[in-house]
Design a protein around this motif. Sequence first.
Motif, short mmCIF file in Angstrom:
data_model
loop_
_atom_site.label_atom_id
_atom_site.label_comp_id
_atom_site.label_asym_id
_atom_site.label_seq_id
_atom_site.Cartn_x
_atom_site.Cartn_y
_atom_site.Cartn_z
N LEU A 174 -0.19 11.28 2.72
CA LEU A 174 0.48 12.49 3.18
C LEU A 174 1.70 12.17 4.03
N LEU A 175 1.69 11.03 4.70
CA LEU A 175 2.77 10.68 5.62
C LEU A 175 3.78 9.70 5.03
N THR A 176 3.73 9.47 3.72
CA THR A 176 4.74 8.59 3.12
C THR A 176 6.17 9.12 3.30
N PRO A 177 6.42 10.45 3.45
CA PRO A 177 7.79 10.87 3.80
C PRO A 177 8.31 10.28 5.10
N ASN A 178 7.41 9.79 5.98
CA ASN A 178 7.87 9.07 7.17
C ASN A 178 8.76 7.90 6.77
N ILE A 179 8.48 7.31 5.62
CA ILE A 179 9.23 6.16 5.14
C ILE A 179 10.41 6.61 4.28
#
Length: 479
Positions: A74-79
């Motif tokens: 879910l937090l891959t947009p952080n990258i």
Amino acid sequence: MTKTDCFTFTNLCIAATVLRVLLLVYGEWQDRHLDVKYTDIDYLVFTDAARHITKGESPYARATYRYTPLLAILLTPNIYVFFAFGKCLFALADLGVGYLIHQILVLRGMPSRKALWFDALWLLNPMVANISTRGNAESLLGIMVLGTLYFVLTRQFYPACTAFGLAVHFKIYPIIYAVPLVFLLDARYGDPVEWPTLMWSYQQLRLSLLQRLHPASSSIIQDRNRQDKSDLSTGLGRRHRAQQIMRHVILFLTPTRIMFAITSAAVFFFLTGAMYHLYGDEFLEHTYLYHVTRKDHRHNFSVWFYQMYLTFDAPIAGKILGLVAFLPQLALVTFVGIAFAKDIFFACFLQTFLFVAFNKVCTSQYFMWYICLLPLILPSTNIWFRWKGLSLISAWIASQGAWLHFAYRLEFLGNNTFFSLWVSSMVFFISNCWIAVELMLNHQFENVYGSTGRIRWVWGMGDPGPRPDASTSGTSTSS
């Protein structure tokens, strides 16, 4: 809700959004200019795990990642997008929790304007906003838990099972809510779904077994689906104890309860099986087994931390201590779940509050687990803010303040304050027990459903007459 009420709630959400945006901006500044960082270390762990996933690696390649891979995914947009994406997502989840709180209060009869005061306990709570904007994911769990209760309240059966299964997969502790939920879903709850053929066959088998236990009770059994289980036992005469137990077990295992267990378990095992297929044993070890066998000797609010610190290198003593810590926690959580099940919101709040107070590890983010339920039970308490309510809040805050003082001296000044920390933990634990007892003694027990199976109009000024059926998901009319 009227347009005016909707606009007022919108204003509250705007204020809550502004608060979180300001904290996000300030957090970016503090991270760049101060030695003490605003961003929680857990957020860095989440982001590192997400980075491993973007490289096609296991999220558990990041040491200390102890969560489901779904969170890292879910937090891959952080990258890919920007570093603070997850913080924005958690802040948005805060607003979602506030929306569910408002909907539940209004559905139970509270005028929308009055509900705003209770909504604000979450939406404008500086502790909640701080924890989420620092990068803690507990608000996502709050959405799942409150979503489950909202769907149960409005008789959206399969969405409730899905949300509950997802919550337990996401973090194992919501399994405690299974106790009040299955006791709530008795015959008075009714049949919220069209049962598949398998469940219809089970119902026939159940009636057949009950009739065999007492042949003369056939007509009573046919009416059992709309009666409390104690009604059937009246006048059936004496039976062998084993037969009595068997009858009560069969009565308890209603189709609704069976279907809830099957569907929720199916969602949980589907998600867990998919993650196990991707990441194997390390997924089970780090996401679930670690938390069962965890021996966290680091200083935290838990009353058990000092004993664990002293017995960290003694495996046998550590296991005994873990069992001693677990048994009272399990007993209390189960007992209050059964005792208050019909008032499901109070049952879940009290379960969570006691679970956190008695847990082997207790940090500030754990408080989010029960703070999101607090606005749903405060309207039914007889505790006045002045002076008892103020005393309870002061004891909770002051005991935390004392602990934080000694924790700062240990962490940043290097002073040996372990014993003082333990004493502070004891005081905090005692204050939590006092709060739990006062809440139980002063709570006005409110059944969620009335005798007709509709949501009970609890806080309205009298019965407003016809209103939406409990099976609908819309808001009801405020008085």
